[in-house]
Design a protein around this motif. Structure first.
Motif, short mmCIF file in Angstrom:
data_model
loop_
_atom_site.label_atom_id
_atom_site.label_comp_id
_atom_site.label_asym_id
_atom_site.label_seq_id
_atom_site.Cartn_x
_atom_site.Cartn_y
_atom_site.Cartn_z
N TYR A 20 0.83 -1.20 0.00
CA TYR A 20 0.00 0.00 0.00
C TYR A 20 0.87 1.26 0.00
O TYR A 20 0.62 2.22 -0.74
CB TYR A 20 -0.94 -0.03 1.21
N MET A 27 1.36 6.82 -6.63
CA MET A 27 0.28 7.77 -6.93
C MET A 27 0.75 9.19 -6.75
O MET A 27 0.39 10.10 -7.51
CB MET A 27 -0.92 7.53 -6.01
N VAL A 33 -1.88 3.58 -11.06
CA VAL A 33 -1.58 2.53 -10.08
C VAL A 33 -2.81 1.67 -9.83
O VAL A 33 -3.93 2.17 -9.77
CB VAL A 33 -1.19 3.17 -8.72
N THR A 34 -2.61 0.38 -9.69
CA THR A 34 -3.65 -0.46 -9.07
C THR A 34 -3.02 -1.22 -7.92
O THR A 34 -1.86 -1.61 -7.97
CB THR A 34 -4.28 -1.47 -10.05
N TYR A 35 -3.83 -1.38 -6.88
CA TYR A 35 -3.39 -2.12 -5.70
C TYR A 35 -4.44 -3.17 -5.42
O TYR A 35 -5.62 -2.84 -5.27
CB TYR A 35 -3.27 -1.14 -4.52
N LEU A 36 -4.06 -4.42 -5.41
CA LEU A 36 -5.05 -5.49 -5.22
C LEU A 36 -4.62 -6.42 -4.09
O LEU A 36 -3.69 -7.21 -4.25
CB LEU A 36 -5.22 -6.29 -6.52
N PRO A 37 -5.26 -6.32 -2.93
CA PRO A 37 -4.89 -7.21 -1.83
C PRO A 37 -5.60 -8.56 -1.96
O PRO A 37 -6.64 -8.66 -2.59
CB PRO A 37 -5.43 -6.45 -0.61
N SER A 61 -5.13 -5.35 -16.39
CA SER A 61 -5.50 -6.23 -15.30
C SER A 61 -4.63 -5.95 -14.08
O SER A 61 -3.41 -5.87 -14.20
CB SER A 61 -5.33 -7.69 -15.72
N PRO A 62 -5.23 -5.79 -12.92
CA PRO A 62 -4.43 -5.54 -11.72
C PRO A 62 -3.77 -6.81 -11.18
O PRO A 62 -3.05 -6.78 -10.19
CB PRO A 62 -5.47 -5.00 -10.73
N ILE A 63 -4.03 -7.92 -11.85
CA ILE A 63 -3.48 -9.19 -11.40
C ILE A 63 -2.17 -9.45 -12.12
O ILE A 63 -2.01 -9.10 -13.28
CB ILE A 63 -4.49 -10.31 -11.68
N GLN C 170 -11.95 -4.83 -4.39
CA GLN C 170 -10.75 -4.80 -3.55
C GLN C 170 -9.67 -3.88 -4.11
O GLN C 170 -8.80 -3.43 -3.40
CB GLN C 170 -10.16 -6.21 -3.44
N MET C 171 -9.77 -3.68 -5.40
CA MET C 171 -8.70 -2.97 -6.08
C MET C 171 -8.67 -1.49 -5.71
O MET C 171 -9.69 -0.90 -5.40
CB MET C 171 -8.97 -3.09 -7.56
N MET C 172 -7.48 -0.94 -5.73
CA MET C 172 -7.35 0.47 -5.43
C MET C 172 -6.82 1.20 -6.66
O MET C 172 -5.85 0.76 -7.28
CB MET C 172 -6.37 0.61 -4.28
N GLU C 173 -7.48 2.28 -7.01
CA GLU C 173 -7.02 3.14 -8.10
C GLU C 173 -7.38 4.56 -7.72
O GLU C 173 -8.34 4.77 -6.98
CB GLU C 173 -7.76 2.81 -9.42
N PRO C 174 -6.63 5.53 -8.23
CA PRO C 174 -6.99 6.92 -7.91
C PRO C 174 -8.36 7.27 -8.50
O PRO C 174 -8.70 6.78 -9.57
CB PRO C 174 -5.90 7.75 -8.59
N ARG C 254 -11.39 -5.43 -18.82
CA ARG C 254 -10.03 -4.94 -18.52
C ARG C 254 -8.99 -5.89 -19.09
O ARG C 254 -8.01 -5.49 -19.70
CB ARG C 254 -9.82 -4.84 -17.01
#
Ligand code: SF4
Lengths: 177, 258, 349
Positions: A20, A27, A33-37, A61-63, C170-174, C254
């Motif tokens: 994070y 950012m 940016v993507t953040y995927l927990p 894809s954030p994966i 769950q994903m975070m983006e601005p 996506r």
């Protein structure tokens, strides 16, 4: 340019916080940016991981099926993730808890004694940010100041925590040449 | 000549669809009388159930919202939270309140939602044609307990009022009444008035259970029905106040005013 | 911000004052966020209900009382809400319902999936009705579409469904909340708040007279026609010279976009059609491209549901190929690239 990193460890090691903080730093530098927990039942078994993707353009894809970088904080994570990192990628491992080398020869591996270093500054919990500091130094994906600034956003108002964590970031950063 | 009785103001001038001797029509009339007496018609909202009383909004000349079967408690909860100064009540039968809507009822009561529930217990599913209800008595014959209700197959008649009374402070007032003669009808009216007053005074959840005749599905005439309530039903569902946490003078005064 | 909290904040900024829900993964951050935010704002109402069924009926209660209201859940919980959604449609009441879809059927798993497409777009409960279905593909779209959902819902007096999944949640983006332009909305002259200074009224869906019930149904259909005319949204990407069009929505879109970009780098003429409204469906867009596109590749995280809408749009005029991964599997862009290029060469483009 699109770079993906997986941060993995067990719950309580601050793995999600590590990812994070990195995401927030990126950012702050106006990257996409993507953040995927990992979430739900997955995190109940004691393992935790997150994927951070940073890019100049829209991230499909954030994966990450084959990330550029992987940061592992404990042995089980090393075993489950080392095969994912792409050829020529870098694996960062917390050598305080991991006493073996990755079984692959086509990747670079960097060992950081993050656990011991954290003990050294009086708080074992800061191993995550020491690791992140070293990661930032090596990859140069974001400026260390952006990460330190990001801590200010994340722990808004909690001065002590911010201080402790920025200290850890800096120590980690300086530990690599 | 002095007029001693007239149609309650907020009872619409339409014929009711209830069967002769049915308790629903009496309770509907009592409610409209109370709404007039308490002068709350412009802030009363009724939530009728699915069942024989589904068409209550055709009779009540104040606002009504239909509910899906059993969900009155949930709808009333949200409405009362959005409109805290309205007088909101659900009107529910035994199937609605004590079977399909048990969860909604218990949890609304437990949260102490400031609405009133009028619970019509006639020990049978009326509108669907006389099937066994959660409150059907042992040995009572219904279309789905043709040889009488029995413990091992059907469980026991459920005493919702007693169950709800065990809940903590959220539940302010529960009384069980009936409508089989003039004194019992008067008592029912007083109980509903008290229940309304309790929500208006922001004290807690209130419920009035009315043992109500269903001559059609009991296959009795109206008189036999009243006798059956008096002699059989009240043995399982005794009349009286089941819970009352109101030491509140204001409530008492208001209720005893007439 | 995380997708789930983005939806929550967007709702609040759009004037939502009530939230009712029951915990279920992967959307718990949303009720958690609402429980905090709705305590902060005046008139905010948050209840963790005893069940999904109760939650949707609380939604009905708040909506009929005139409030802007939202509930959220994930697949099994949305199944439980269907009766209430049918009532909302029958009563013509607005509400915003969020489904963070997970793998099914049954308890399934908590991974991202798109297997609730039929349930969402066909009207998952009983009766002749439709819900508007919005499918965001990014955190920004979660914000924009959530805010718009309240307006659409109020305008047409019909529930609006936001269909996403655990990954988007769950994903975070601005994200920015500044894109929202509130619509002009009709006065709420149907709400039930006590007959003060007006005749009493009631809200109900029970219409025993079949003729009247039929007319009510036709009235709903006229409304759905209007929605179909006015509200369709669809995104088109690199379609101009495309020989193959990938059709995908949400998370799958996506992934598909990544695949399309890669395929383009290899010189393949491939584009992407991304429906944003799943109902009403952008059939005209699909039809339009049928003139220049030779193959439609429908790509879903399900065993094949949206493909029916693509086929209905094309009515047999073009070839359709399906590639999907059900059960909560997240396909990779490379997987899709392989499918695209093998189709591309097989067809001899
Ligand atoms: S069936 Fe029973 S409850 Fe229903 S209207 Fe007739 S008498 Fe009343």
């Amino acid at each position: 340019m699109q770079i993906k990193t997986i941060f993995a460890g067990f719950g309580g090691q601050g793995v999600l916080m590590m990812g994070y903080t990195f995401a927030v730093a990126a950012m702050r530098e106006d990257k996409i940016v993507t953040y995927l927990p990992s979430y739900g039942a997955e995190v109940r078994g004691g393992t935790a991981n997150c994927t951070v993707a940073i890019s100049d353009e829209e991230i499909a894809s954030p994966i990450a099926s084959s990330p550029e970088f992987i940061v592992v904080m404990n042995k089980p994570s090393l075993h489950s993730f080392q095969n994912k990192v792409q050829t020529g990628g870098i694996l960062f491992l917390n050598s305080t808890l991991i006493d073996e080398d990755p079984s692959r020869g086509d990747i670079e591996s960097i060992a950081i004694d993050a656990g011991d270093m954290a003990e050294g500054i009086g708080d074992a919990r800061t191993a995550n940010l020491i690791m992140l500091g070293a990661f930032i130094k090596k990859t140069n994906l974001v400026n260390i100041d952006a990460a330190i600034g990001g801590l200010g956003d994340i722990f808004e108002g909690k001065k002590k925590v911010i201080e402790m964590n920025s200290n850890a970031l800096t120590i980690g950063y300086d530990s690599l040449k | 000549m002095k007029k001693v009785y007239s149609r309650p103001k907020y009872l619409k001038k339409v014929p009711m669809h209830y069967c002769p001797g049915c308790g629903h029509s009496i309770v509907a009339k009592l409610i409209t009388e109370l709404v007039e007496e308490m002068d709350i018609a412009d802030r009363t909202i009724c939530i009728p159930p699915a069942g024989c009383a589904v068409l209550l909004y055709n009779y009540f000349d104040f606002d009504c919202v239909e509910s899906a079967h059993g969900r009155g408690g949930a709808i009333a909860t949200a409405m009362k939270r959005v409109l805290p100064d309205r007088v909101i009540f659900t009107y529910q039968g035994d199937g609605d309140l004590a079977a399909i809507g048990t969860a909604e009822t218990i949890h609304a009561a437990n949260r102490g939602e400031r609405f009133t529930t009028i619970f019509i217990n006639n020990a049978v599913y009326g509108m669907t044609g006389g099937q066994m209800a959660p409150t059907t008595l042992f040995n009572q014959k219904t279309t789905t307990s043709q040889f009488g209700r029995e413990m091992r197959r059907d469980g026991a008649p459920i005493k919702m009022s007693e169950m709800l009374a065990t809940l903590d402070e959220g539940v302010a007032y529960i009384e069980r009444t009936t409508v089989i003669d003039v004194p019992s009808i008067k008592k029912t009216k007083k109980a509903i008035k008290k229940a309304f007053q309790i929500q208006m005074d922001d004290i807690g959840f209130s419920l009035v259970e009315v043992l109500s005749p269903c001559p059609t599905n009991w296959k009795m005439n109206p008189l036999q029905s009243c006798k059956w309530i008096d002699e059989d039903m009240t043995k399982v569902f005794p009349l009286g106040v089941i819970k009352d946490i109101t030491e509140n003078k204001k409530v008492k005064e208001a209720v005893n005013a007439d | 911000m995380r997708g789930n909290t983005v939806v929550g904040e967007a709702a609040i900024r759009a004037g939502c004052t009530c939230y009712f829900g029951y915990p279920i993964t992967p959307q718990n951050e949303l009720p958690e966020y609402m429980s905090r935010r709705l305590t902060e704002i005046e008139d905010g109402i948050f209840i963790q209900s005893e069940s999904e069924i109760s939650a949707i009926n609380m939604v009905l209660g708040a909506s009929v009382a005139g409030a802007r209201v939202m509930t959220s859940s994930s697949s099994p919980g949305i199944s439980l809400k269907q009766e209430g959604i049918s009532f909302l449609c029958g009563d013509e009441l607005p509400a915003v319902i969020v489904n963070m879809v997970r793998g099914g059927p049954g308890l399934g798993n908590i991974s991202p999936a798109q297997s609730d497409y039929f349930q969402s777009t066909r009207g998952g409960g009983h009766g002749d009705y439709r819900t508007v279905v919005l499918a965001p593909a990014s955190c920004q779209e979660m914000a924009d579409l959530t805010m718009e959902a309240f307006d659409i819902s109020d305008y047409y007096r019909n529930p609006v469904l936001i269909l996403a999944d655990g990954m988007l949640g769950q994903m975070m983006e601005p994200v920015t909340f500044e894109n929202y332009k509130p619509r002009e909305l009709p006065k709420k002259d149907y709400i039930i708040d006590g007959a003060k200074g007006r005749p009493s009224r009631f809200v109900r869906s029970l219409i025993l007279n079949t003729k009247d019930m039929e007319e009510h149904n036709w009235k709903l259909m006229r409304k759905y026609k209007m929605i179909t005319k006015n509200e369709i949204k669809c995104d088109e990407f690199m379609m101009d010279d495309a020989k193959i069009a990938v059709v995908a929505y949400g998370t799958a879109a996506r992934i598909a976009k990544g695949a399309v970009k890669r395929a383009r780098k290899e010189g393949l003429k491939v584009g992407l059609i991304r429906p944003i409204t799943l109902w009403p469906y952008p059939s005209e867009v699909i039809k339009k491209w049928a003139r220049s596109v030779s193959l439609f590749v429908v790509f879903e995280m399900s065993a094949g549901q949206m493909i029916e809408d693509v086929e209905l749009s094309l009515k047999g005029s073009s070839e359709v190929y399906f590639y999907g991964r059900p059960g909560g599997v997240i396909p990779t862009p490379m997987e899709l690239v392989k499918i695209i290029s093998s189709q591309y060469y097989q067809k001899g483009f």
